[in-house]
Design a protein around this motif. Structure first.
Motif, PDB file in Angstrom:
ATOM      1  N   PHE A 198     -14.447  30.339 -17.844  1.00 46.18           N
ATOM      2  CA  PHE A 198     -13.456  29.260 -17.812  1.00 46.18           C
ATOM      3  C   PHE A 198     -14.018  27.960 -17.240  1.00 46.18           C
ATOM      4  O   PHE A 198     -13.351  26.930 -17.300  1.00 46.18           O
ATOM      5  N   VAL A 199     -15.217  28.024 -16.675  1.00 46.62           N
ATOM      6  CA  VAL A 199     -15.840  26.801 -16.159  1.00 46.62           C
ATOM      7  C   VAL A 199     -16.028  25.791 -17.285  1.00 46.62           C
ATOM      8  O   VAL A 199     -15.942  24.573 -17.073  1.00 46.62           O
ATOM      9  N   GLN A 200     -16.252  26.311 -18.489  1.00 51.33           N
ATOM     10  CA  GLN A 200     -16.475  25.438 -19.633  1.00 51.33           C
ATOM     11  C   GLN A 200     -15.205  25.155 -20.431  1.00 51.33           C
ATOM     12  O   GLN A 200     -15.249  24.431 -21.430  1.00 51.33           O
ATOM     13  N   ALA A 201     -14.099  25.699 -20.026  1.00 49.29           N
ATOM     14  CA  ALA A 201     -12.846  25.483 -20.765  1.00 49.29           C
ATOM     15  C   ALA A 201     -12.175  24.186 -20.327  1.00 49.29           C
ATOM     16  O   ALA A 201     -12.462  23.645 -19.253  1.00 49.29           O
ATOM     17  N   SER A 202     -11.278  23.701 -21.149  1.00 48.15           N
ATOM     18  CA  SER A 202     -10.508  22.512 -20.813  1.00 48.15           C
ATOM     19  C   SER A 202      -9.542  22.828 -19.679  1.00 48.15           C
ATOM     20  O   SER A 202      -8.654  23.667 -19.849  1.00 48.15           O
ATOM     21  N   PRO A 203      -9.673  22.175 -18.521  1.00 46.91           N
ATOM     22  CA  PRO A 203      -8.734  22.438 -17.435  1.00 46.91           C
ATOM     23  C   PRO A 203      -7.286  22.165 -17.839  1.00 46.91           C
ATOM     24  O   PRO A 203      -6.377  22.906 -17.448  1.00 46.91           O
ATOM     25  N   MET A 204      -7.057  21.107 -18.608  1.00 53.57           N
ATOM     26  CA  MET A 204      -5.702  20.786 -19.043  1.00 53.57           C
ATOM     27  C   MET A 204      -5.140  21.877 -19.947  1.00 53.57           C
ATOM     28  O   MET A 204      -3.990  22.309 -19.792  1.00 53.57           O
ATOM     29  N   ALA A 205      -5.945  22.357 -20.895  1.00 52.58           N
ATOM     30  CA  ALA A 205      -5.476  23.396 -21.809  1.00 52.58           C
ATOM     31  C   ALA A 205      -5.153  24.678 -21.053  1.00 52.58           C
ATOM     32  O   ALA A 205      -4.129  25.328 -21.309  1.00 52.58           O
ATOM     33  N   VAL A 206      -6.036  25.047 -20.126  1.00 55.88           N
ATOM     34  CA  VAL A 206      -5.778  26.250 -19.330  1.00 55.88           C
ATOM     35  C   VAL A 206      -4.487  26.106 -18.548  1.00 55.88           C
ATOM     36  O   VAL A 206      -3.635  27.007 -18.518  1.00 55.88           O
ATOM     37  N   SER A 207      -4.320  24.942 -17.922  1.00 54.78           N
ATOM     38  CA  SER A 207      -3.106  24.695 -17.152  1.00 54.78           C
ATOM     39  C   SER A 207      -1.852  24.763 -18.023  1.00 54.78           C
ATOM     40  O   SER A 207      -0.853  25.374 -17.653  1.00 54.78           O
ATOM     41  N   LEU A 208      -1.920  24.166 -19.199  1.00 59.57           N
ATOM     42  CA  LEU A 208      -0.754  24.142 -20.081  1.00 59.57           C
ATOM     43  C   LEU A 208      -0.410  25.528 -20.604  1.00 59.57           C
ATOM     44  O   LEU A 208       0.766  25.877 -20.737  1.00 59.57           O
ATOM     45  N   VAL A 209      -1.446  26.320 -20.915  1.00 52.14           N
ATOM     46  CA  VAL A 209      -1.178  27.695 -21.361  1.00 52.14           C
ATOM     47  C   VAL A 209      -0.439  28.465 -20.280  1.00 52.14           C
ATOM     48  O   VAL A 209       0.590  29.104 -20.536  1.00 52.14           O
ATOM     49  N   LYS A 210      -0.937  28.410 -19.060  1.00 56.06           N
ATOM     50  CA  LYS A 210      -0.295  29.151 -17.979  1.00 56.06           C
ATOM     51  C   LYS A 210       1.127  28.645 -17.722  1.00 56.06           C
ATOM     52  O   LYS A 210       2.061  29.429 -17.542  1.00 56.06           O
ATOM     53  N   ARG A 211       1.280  27.328 -17.712  1.00 53.87           N
ATOM     54  CA  ARG A 211       2.591  26.748 -17.430  1.00 53.87           C
ATOM     55  C   ARG A 211       3.603  27.109 -18.518  1.00 53.87           C
ATOM     56  O   ARG A 211       4.757  27.433 -18.231  1.00 53.87           O
ATOM     57  N   THR A 212       3.186  27.080 -19.758  1.00 55.11           N
ATOM     58  CA  THR A 212       4.100  27.356 -20.865  1.00 55.11           C
ATOM     59  C   THR A 212       4.509  28.819 -20.899  1.00 55.11           C
ATOM     60  O   THR A 212       5.678  29.143 -21.137  1.00 55.11           O
ATOM     61  N   VAL A 213       3.541  29.710 -20.673  1.00 52.62           N
ATOM     62  CA  VAL A 213       3.873  31.141 -20.645  1.00 52.62           C
ATOM     63  C   VAL A 213       4.862  31.443 -19.527  1.00 52.62           C
ATOM     64  O   VAL A 213       5.790  32.244 -19.692  1.00 52.62           O
ATOM     65  N   ALA A 214       4.693  30.792 -18.395  1.00 52.86           N
ATOM     66  CA  ALA A 214       5.553  31.059 -17.243  1.00 52.86           C
ATOM     67  C   ALA A 214       6.933  30.435 -17.365  1.00 52.86           C
ATOM     68  O   ALA A 214       7.843  30.798 -16.615  1.00 52.86           O
ATOM     69  N   ALA A 215       7.109  29.517 -18.291  1.00 54.29           N
ATOM     70  CA  ALA A 215       8.355  28.750 -18.353  1.00 54.29           C
ATOM     71  C   ALA A 215       9.560  29.577 -18.765  1.00 54.29           C
ATOM     72  O   ALA A 215      10.694  29.127 -18.636  1.00 54.29           O
ATOM     73  N   GLY A 216       9.331  30.797 -19.206  1.00 57.06           N
ATOM     74  CA  GLY A 216      10.451  31.606 -19.685  1.00 57.06           C
ATOM     75  C   GLY A 216      11.327  32.172 -18.592  1.00 57.06           C
ATOM     76  O   GLY A 216      12.393  32.704 -18.869  1.00 57.06           O
ATOM     77  N   SER A 217      10.913  32.120 -17.321  1.00 48.57           N
ATOM     78  CA  SER A 217      11.704  32.683 -16.228  1.00 48.57           C
ATOM     79  C   SER A 217      11.710  31.723 -15.048  1.00 48.57           C
ATOM     80  O   SER A 217      10.859  30.843 -14.941  1.00 48.57           O
ATOM     81  N   ASP A 218      12.674  31.945 -14.148  1.00 51.77           N
ATOM     82  CA  ASP A 218      12.821  31.091 -12.980  1.00 51.77           C
ATOM     83  C   ASP A 218      12.234  31.816 -11.773  1.00 51.77           C
ATOM     84  O   ASP A 218      12.883  32.677 -11.171  1.00 51.77           O
ATOM     85  N   LEU A 219      11.002  31.523 -11.422  1.00 51.82           N
ATOM     86  CA  LEU A 219      10.321  32.207 -10.326  1.00 51.82           C
ATOM     87  C   LEU A 219      11.012  31.964  -8.996  1.00 51.82           C
ATOM     88  O   LEU A 219      11.216  32.897  -8.213  1.00 51.82           O
ATOM     89  N   ALA A 220      11.422  30.730  -8.723  1.00 52.24           N
ATOM     90  CA  ALA A 220      12.011  30.417  -7.419  1.00 52.24           C
ATOM     91  C   ALA A 220      13.282  31.233  -7.173  1.00 52.24           C
ATOM     92  O   ALA A 220      13.496  31.757  -6.077  1.00 52.24           O
ATOM     93  N   THR A 221      14.130  31.327  -8.203  1.00 56.22           N
ATOM     94  CA  THR A 221      15.358  32.111  -8.067  1.00 56.22           C
ATOM     95  C   THR A 221      15.042  33.578  -7.832  1.00 56.22           C
ATOM     96  O   THR A 221      15.648  34.246  -6.991  1.00 56.22           O
ATOM     97  N   GLN A 222      14.061  34.118  -8.570  1.00 57.98           N
ATOM     98  CA  GLN A 222      13.694  35.512  -8.416  1.00 57.98           C
ATOM     99  C   GLN A 222      13.157  35.787  -7.018  1.00 57.98           C
ATOM    100  O   GLN A 222      13.485  36.804  -6.396  1.00 57.98           O
ATOM    101  N   LEU A 223      12.338  34.888  -6.494  1.00 55.71           N
ATOM    102  CA  LEU A 223      11.802  35.081  -5.152  1.00 55.71           C
ATOM    103  C   LEU A 223      12.895  34.999  -4.082  1.00 55.71           C
ATOM    104  O   LEU A 223      12.860  35.716  -3.085  1.00 55.71           O
ATOM    105  N   GLU A 224      13.881  34.142  -4.292  1.00 52.73           N
ATOM    106  CA  GLU A 224      14.986  34.056  -3.337  1.00 52.73           C
ATOM    107  C   GLU A 224      15.791  35.350  -3.324  1.00 52.73           C
ATOM    108  O   GLU A 224      16.160  35.862  -2.259  1.00 52.73           O
ATOM    109  N   LEU A 225      16.049  35.913  -4.517  1.00 51.06           N
ATOM    110  CA  LEU A 225      16.742  37.202  -4.603  1.00 51.06           C
ATOM    111  C   LEU A 225      15.930  38.285  -3.910  1.00 51.06           C
ATOM    112  O   LEU A 225      16.485  39.151  -3.223  1.00 51.06           O
ATOM    113  N   GLU A 226      14.621  38.245  -4.099  1.00 46.89           N
ATOM    114  CA  GLU A 226      13.740  39.229  -3.472  1.00 46.89           C
ATOM    115  C   GLU A 226      13.828  39.144  -1.953  1.00 46.89           C
ATOM    116  O   GLU A 226      13.934  40.174  -1.264  1.00 46.89           O
ATOM    117  N   ALA A 227      13.784  37.931  -1.408  1.00 48.30           N
ATOM    118  CA  ALA A 227      13.837  37.761   0.050  1.00 48.30           C
ATOM    119  C   ALA A 227      15.155  38.274   0.609  1.00 48.30           C
ATOM    120  O   ALA A 227      15.195  38.942   1.656  1.00 48.30           O
TER     121      ALA A 227
END
Length: 258
Positions: A198-227
């Motif tokens: 990944f050193v040679q990969a586009s940092p922006m593309a990597v970031s966007l892939v991760k961000r888009t995949v994660a966008a399907g759920s609300d992490l903050a709400t889930q973590l609050e329920l967990e706590a």
């Protein structure tokens, strides 16, 4: 650092949990040191990928039950403690660079949560995974309510949470918990080679892939329920008795199968 090793080489960071006496249990000291590393990586744009692994033939055995048993916290105290963990865990899960967990031996409880915070899990044939919380009267934490259903689906996630059964490496591969298996002597090298790619990969593309995949759920709400849920569970008699049985080296009352 006293509980972990951390190094950066050729823009790849490697974080190694190292507490042999507890099979790398996630003690308060270790949580603080991991938090420090995660914060440092978040700020350091030179680092292009992170590998998390464990020394001593194990990844992480989970929370430090001896510390939990003597913490003396009330409901709000446990909520605050989980929120402190969530602060860096959320940064790790949402890190805009790839995270690879190299798992050998036990990845139990919070240790499993730490592994599932990674984008990729590589394991050895002797790796063992377990959502072990119910064995001590608790609910999953370390982000497992968020990560596990997204990997294995809600039905299988509930089965793993409610049975607290151990999952071997081959089953973890079938379920998607592990992406691939490697011999123990090749595990870290494989993870670091993957990270280095990944050193040679586009940092922006990597970031966007991760961000888009994660966008399907609300992490903050889930973590609050967990706590909230974990704070309640920490105050139960069942939890206290289960931890005491563990400390007294007695069989757990809860067993799967019965």
């Amino acid at each position: 650092m006293q509980t972990i090793h951390y190094e950066v080489r050729d823009q790849v960071a490697t974080l190694t949990l190292d507490q042999a006496a507890t099979r790398n249990a996630l003690s308060p000291a270790m949580r603080e040191e991991v938090a420090e590393v995660v914060h440092s990586i978040k700020q350091d744009r030179h680092i292009r990928a992170l590998v998390i692994t464990g020394a001593n033939g194990h990844f992480c055995s989970g929370g430090d039950l001896r510390n939990i048993a003597t913490a003396g916290l009330d409901n709000q105290g446990w909520r605050d403690r989980l929120h402190s963990l969530h602060h860096w865990l959320q940064d790790l899960i949402t890190l805009d660079r790839p995270v690879i967990a190299a798992v050998d031996g036990a990845a139990y409880g919070a240790g499993l949560g730490l592994a599932l915070a990674a984008d990729f899990v590589i394991a050895t044939p002797r790796a063992r995974f377990c959502v072990s919380f119910l064995k001590v009267g608790l609910v999953p934490d370390c982000g497992i309510f968020y990560t596990l259903p997204r990997i294995v689906g809600p039905q299988r996630a509930k089965e793993l949470m409610l049975s607290a059964r151990e999952v071997g490496a081959e089953e973890a591969l079938r379920l998607g918990i592990a992406m691939e298996l490697q011999p123990p002597e090749q595990l870290l090298a494989r993870a670091q080679a993957m990270a280095a790619s990944f050193v040679q990969a586009s940092p922006m593309a990597v970031s966007l892939v991760k961000r888009t995949v994660a966008a399907g759920s609300d992490l903050a709400t889930q973590l609050e329920l967990e706590a909230n849920a974990q704070a309640l569970a920490m105050g139960t008699q069942a939890h206290r008795e289960a931890v005491q049985a563990f400390l007294d080296k007695q069989p757990a009352r809860f067993q799967w199968p019965a």
